[in-house]
Design a protein around this motif. Structure first.
Motif, PDB file in Angstrom:
ATOM      1  N   ALA A 228      37.461  48.739  37.024  1.00 32.15           N
ATOM      2  CA  ALA A 228      37.842  47.966  36.025  1.00 32.15           C
ATOM      3  C   ALA A 228      36.577  47.451  35.052  1.00 32.15           C
ATOM      4  CB  ALA A 228      38.064  46.356  36.875  1.00 32.15           C
ATOM      5  N   ARG A 229      35.705  47.805  35.571  1.00 26.52           N
ATOM      6  CA  ARG A 229      34.411  47.829  34.652  1.00 26.52           C
ATOM      7  C   ARG A 229      34.270  48.908  33.807  1.00 26.52           C
ATOM      8  NH1 ARG A 229      31.934  42.502  33.991  1.00 26.52           N
ATOM      9  NH2 ARG A 229      31.982  41.474  35.990  1.00 26.52           N
ATOM     10  N   LEU A 230      34.598  50.129  34.195  1.00 24.98           N
ATOM     11  CA  LEU A 230      34.610  51.124  33.203  1.00 24.98           C
ATOM     12  C   LEU A 230      35.466  51.178  32.361  1.00 24.98           C
ATOM     13  CD1 LEU A 230      33.941  53.925  35.932  1.00 24.98           C
ATOM     14  CD2 LEU A 230      32.197  53.071  34.236  1.00 24.98           C
ATOM     15  N   ALA A 231      36.727  50.665  32.702  1.00 22.96           N
ATOM     16  CA  ALA A 231      38.024  50.240  31.762  1.00 22.96           C
ATOM     17  C   ALA A 231      37.377  49.237  30.698  1.00 22.96           C
ATOM     18  CB  ALA A 231      39.096  49.815  32.399  1.00 22.96           C
ATOM     19  N   GLU A 232      36.773  48.311  31.039  1.00 15.86           N
ATOM     20  CA  GLU A 232      36.318  47.417  30.063  1.00 15.86           C
ATOM     21  C   GLU A 232      35.198  47.966  29.099  1.00 15.86           C
ATOM     22  OE1 GLU A 232      34.595  42.821  30.483  1.00 15.86           O
ATOM     23  OE2 GLU A 232      34.073  44.135  31.990  1.00 15.86           O
ATOM     24  N   GLU A 253      42.570  40.474  39.357  1.00 13.63           N
ATOM     25  CA  GLU A 253      43.044  39.307  38.716  1.00 13.63           C
ATOM     26  C   GLU A 253      41.795  38.945  37.946  1.00 13.63           C
ATOM     27  OE1 GLU A 253      45.358  35.158  39.288  1.00 13.63           O
ATOM     28  OE2 GLU A 253      44.127  35.820  41.251  1.00 13.63           O
ATOM     29  N   ALA A 254      40.593  38.993  38.689  1.00 13.35           N
ATOM     30  CA  ALA A 254      39.369  38.807  37.645  1.00 13.35           C
ATOM     31  C   ALA A 254      39.230  39.640  36.549  1.00 13.35           C
ATOM     32  CB  ALA A 254      38.228  38.999  38.761  1.00 13.35           C
ATOM     33  N   ALA A 255      39.463  40.702  36.593  1.00 11.52           N
ATOM     34  CA  ALA A 255      39.491  41.741  35.408  1.00 11.52           C
ATOM     35  C   ALA A 255      40.260  41.244  34.272  1.00 11.52           C
ATOM     36  CB  ALA A 255      39.740  43.235  35.669  1.00 11.52           C
ATOM     37  N   GLN A 256      41.658  40.845  34.754  1.00  7.77           N
ATOM     38  CA  GLN A 256      42.696  40.517  34.095  1.00  7.77           C
ATOM     39  C   GLN A 256      42.287  39.126  33.138  1.00  7.77           C
ATOM     40  OE1 GLN A 256      46.016  40.256  36.359  1.00  7.77           O
ATOM     41  NE2 GLN A 256      46.644  42.304  36.223  1.00  7.77           N
ATOM     42  N   VAL A 262      43.956  45.896  32.522  1.00  8.10           N
ATOM     43  CA  VAL A 262      44.270  46.337  33.889  1.00  8.10           C
ATOM     44  C   VAL A 262      45.385  45.811  34.614  1.00  8.10           C
ATOM     45  CG1 VAL A 262      43.159  46.388  36.102  1.00  8.10           C
ATOM     46  CG2 VAL A 262      41.760  46.436  34.142  1.00  8.10           C
ATOM     47  N   SER A 263      46.272  46.804  35.234  1.00  9.99           N
ATOM     48  CA  SER A 263      47.524  46.452  35.863  1.00  9.99           C
ATOM     49  C   SER A 263      47.315  47.272  37.170  1.00  9.99           C
ATOM     50  CB  SER A 263      48.655  46.516  34.928  1.00  9.99           C
ATOM     51  OG  SER A 263      48.650  47.909  34.467  1.00  9.99           O
ATOM     52  N   ARG A 308      54.422  38.179  43.402  1.00  9.89           N
ATOM     53  CA  ARG A 308      55.296  37.015  42.917  1.00  9.89           C
ATOM     54  C   ARG A 308      54.594  36.506  41.459  1.00  9.89           C
ATOM     55  NH1 ARG A 308      55.661  34.505  47.204  1.00  9.89           N
ATOM     56  NH2 ARG A 308      53.755  33.275  47.051  1.00  9.89           N
ATOM     57  N   ARG A 309      53.220  36.410  41.430  1.00  5.05           N
ATOM     58  CA  ARG A 309      52.559  36.053  40.099  1.00  5.05           C
ATOM     59  C   ARG A 309      52.452  37.057  39.079  1.00  5.05           C
ATOM     60  NH1 ARG A 309      47.674  34.226  40.288  1.00  5.05           N
ATOM     61  NH2 ARG A 309      47.139  35.066  42.546  1.00  5.05           N
ATOM     62  N   GLY A 310      52.786  38.265  39.341  1.00  6.72           N
ATOM     63  CA  GLY A 310      52.730  39.550  38.567  1.00  6.72           C
ATOM     64  C   GLY A 310      51.330  40.029  38.284  1.00  6.72           C
ATOM     65  N   VAL A 311      50.336  39.685  39.056  1.00  8.40           N
ATOM     66  CA  VAL A 311      48.978  40.095  39.357  1.00  8.40           C
ATOM     67  C   VAL A 311      49.058  41.650  39.660  1.00  8.40           C
ATOM     68  CG1 VAL A 311      46.651  40.212  40.141  1.00  8.40           C
ATOM     69  CG2 VAL A 311      47.725  37.983  39.337  1.00  8.40           C
ATOM     70  N   LEU A 312      49.938  41.815  40.508  1.00  9.69           N
ATOM     71  CA  LEU A 312      50.186  43.274  41.125  1.00  9.69           C
ATOM     72  C   LEU A 312      51.674  43.207  40.469  1.00  9.69           C
ATOM     73  CD1 LEU A 312      49.115  43.276  44.833  1.00  9.69           C
ATOM     74  CD2 LEU A 312      48.058  44.025  42.619  1.00  9.69           C
ATOM     75  N   GLU A 313      51.785  44.045  39.289  1.00  4.50           N
ATOM     76  CA  GLU A 313      53.020  43.943  38.480  1.00  4.50           C
ATOM     77  C   GLU A 313      54.468  44.644  39.134  1.00  4.50           C
ATOM     78  OE1 GLU A 313      52.081  45.318  34.787  1.00  4.50           O
ATOM     79  OE2 GLU A 313      52.317  47.475  35.022  1.00  4.50           O
ATOM     80  N   SER A 314      54.031  45.584  39.973  1.00  8.57           N
ATOM     81  CA  SER A 314      55.041  46.442  40.445  1.00  8.57           C
ATOM     82  C   SER A 314      55.030  46.706  42.032  1.00  8.57           C
ATOM     83  CB  SER A 314      55.111  47.680  39.702  1.00  8.57           C
ATOM     84  OG  SER A 314      54.162  48.377  39.612  1.00  8.57           O
TER      85      SER A 314
END
Length: 466
Positions: A228-232, A253-256, A262-263, A308-314
């Motif tokens: 996530a940090r490299l994506a950032e 979730e912290a990255a989002q 990030v998904s 359920r909350r969509g943090v993990l979207e699939s």
């Protein structure tokens, strides 16, 4: 000019990502023509689906059919694997082609296309897994996006085989960003895993359970945070595959929350199976070896909440089956067991019972997490919804038709079923792929080759999960 065939699904309850409603669905040719109170046109086939839920065909964006791994091949090919997919309500899958030549990607795509063409019963696309991210390979990424392969996977584990270093991963992220493509990562700290595996084997700890104990949760959480940090830093869009534990999901979730694109997904088995399955005796414990490994049951409810909350979207399957004979290779050395579980046929039934019936998900959330969001994330514009003009990928699910799990009802080419002896409360009645009835109450009706390659669009990975 040949008149296109018409099929009317009458009397069912359509489930979409944003709600449910009673409606008929008219299919003409390969497309959905109308949804609502529809009169059957002359000559149409009318199918009574009263009491059933009518869903958009599921999409499985994480499968490994005919995959070379650890000196062997996963046991489902594009014929058997897509039969099983259709039996489970899956009408499109996105499989992984894996780089085999050191300086280019084209040959891998051609190899996997050759395996799938003329064999598949449902539609398919490909991600490209990069195993040697040198300059020539990175240059070849554009050829992949031009060919409709709009996502690239990097492994942060499997040291000495598939693992990509951080510098190469950063370069790939930058190139994917410039191409409008999505970068996917298998997030585990491969260096630490390698150390722990060597220590375990030296100590004589060879049983299946030690596969999980040498891949603790922190190695997944650390790698997820690092990716996530490299994506950032690069401004690239990142998708984390097969998230298994609350610690890794918390990093996503912290990255989002920091606004990073990030998904992530989880898989069926991480929501229902546990690390204790690896404690089963003999080859049975080996059936459950996959990477990242199954976790302690305490992760289940947090993972369901992240879904359920969509943090993990699939929710996908990471379907990668190996037979008893193949799994037995590591009976006395867990590091020799080919990684993977046979799940492609069971996702809908398991998520219905453990998600909808158990009150963890609504039917609409199930549709969103297994079809609609996946179509949007992976550039499958014609799929993922029951609406006029969309591909007629439709699943009729009967919530009151129980079906036993087991090799006697499975189309998967594997000689065991990890859910043997259990019974699903509902089951797939019909699966239509582009208007053609592929699966009908226990039978596959199509010939191999009905499924087609689907070129996927780029610039779909941007944005944070809702």
């Amino acid at each position: 000019m040949t008149e296109e065939r018409a099929t009317l699904l009458q009397g069912g309850r359509v489930v979409s990502a944003d709600g449910e409603y009673d409606a008929d669905v008219l299919v003409v040719g390969e497309r959905i023509a109308a949804v609502g109170d529809v009169q059957a046109p002359p000559g149409a086939t009318v199918i009574d689906v009263s009491g059933c839920r009518v869903l958009p065909g599921l999409i499985d964006n994480h499968t490994h059919l005919s995959m070379p791994f650890m000196g062997m091949m996963s046991s489902d090919d594009y014929d058997t694997g897509t039969r099983a997919a259709a039996a489970g309500g899956v009408t499109c899958l996105v499989d992984f082609a894996i780089q085999r030549e050191p300086d280019q990607l084209r040959s891998a795509l051609e190899e996997w296309q050759g395996r799938a063409e003329g064999a598949a019963h449902v539609d398919y696309g490909f991600h490209m897994a990069i195993t040697n991210a040198n300059e020539a390979t990175i240059d070849d990424m554009q050829a992949m996006t031009d060919a409709g392969v709009s996502s690239f996977k990097l492994f942060m584990a499997y040291k000495g085989e598939l693992m990509t270093r951080d510098d190469a991963m950063t370069a790939c992220l930058e190139r994917a960003r410039d191409l409008g493509a999505l970068t996917m990562v298998h997030a585990e700290n491969g260096d630490v895993i390698d150390l722990l595996v060597k220590r375990a084997l030296h100590a004589g700890q060879t049983d299946a359970i030690h596969h999980a104990l040498t891949r603790p949760e922190f190695v997944e959480a650390e790698a997820t945070s690092r990716a996530a940090r490299l994506a950032e830093y690069t401004g690239a869009s990142l998708f984390v595959v097969h998230v298994t534990c609350a610690a890794a999901a918390a990093e996503i979730e912290a990255a989002q929350q920091r606004g990073i694109a990030v998904s992530a997904e989880t898989c069926t088995q991480y929501l229902v199976n546990t690390i204790d399955d690896l404690r089963r005796p003999g080859v049975e414990g080996c059936h459950y070896i996959c990477s990242p490994p199954l976790r302690d049951a305490s992760n289940h409810e947090p993972l369901w909440d992240y879904v359920r909350r969509g943090v993990l979207e699939s929710v996908s399957t990471d379907h990668c089956p190996f037979t008893n004979e193949q799994k037995s290779r590591g009976l006395h050395d867990f590091s020799l067991v080919p990684n993977g579980m046979p799940v492609i046929q069971h996702r809908l039934a398991k998520l219905w019972d453990e998600g909808v019936v158990a009150g963890r998900l609504t039917p609409s959330q199930l549709v969103d997490r297994t079809s609609t969001t996946i179509a949007r994330r992976f550039g499958l514009a014609g799929k993922g919804a029951i609406a006029p003009g969309k591909d007629a990928d439709v699943v009729v699910f009967d919530p009151a038709a129980p079906r036993d799990y087991g090799t006697h009802t499975s189309f998967m080419n594997v000689d065991y079923d990890v859910y043997e002896g259990e019974t699903a409360s509902g089951s797939v009645r019909h699966t239509f792929s582009r208007g053609t009835l592929v699966y009908d109450r226990g039978q596959i009706l199509t010939e191999p080759g009905h499924g087609r390659f689907v070129a996927r669009s780029t610039a779909v990975g941007a944005g944070v999960a809702a």
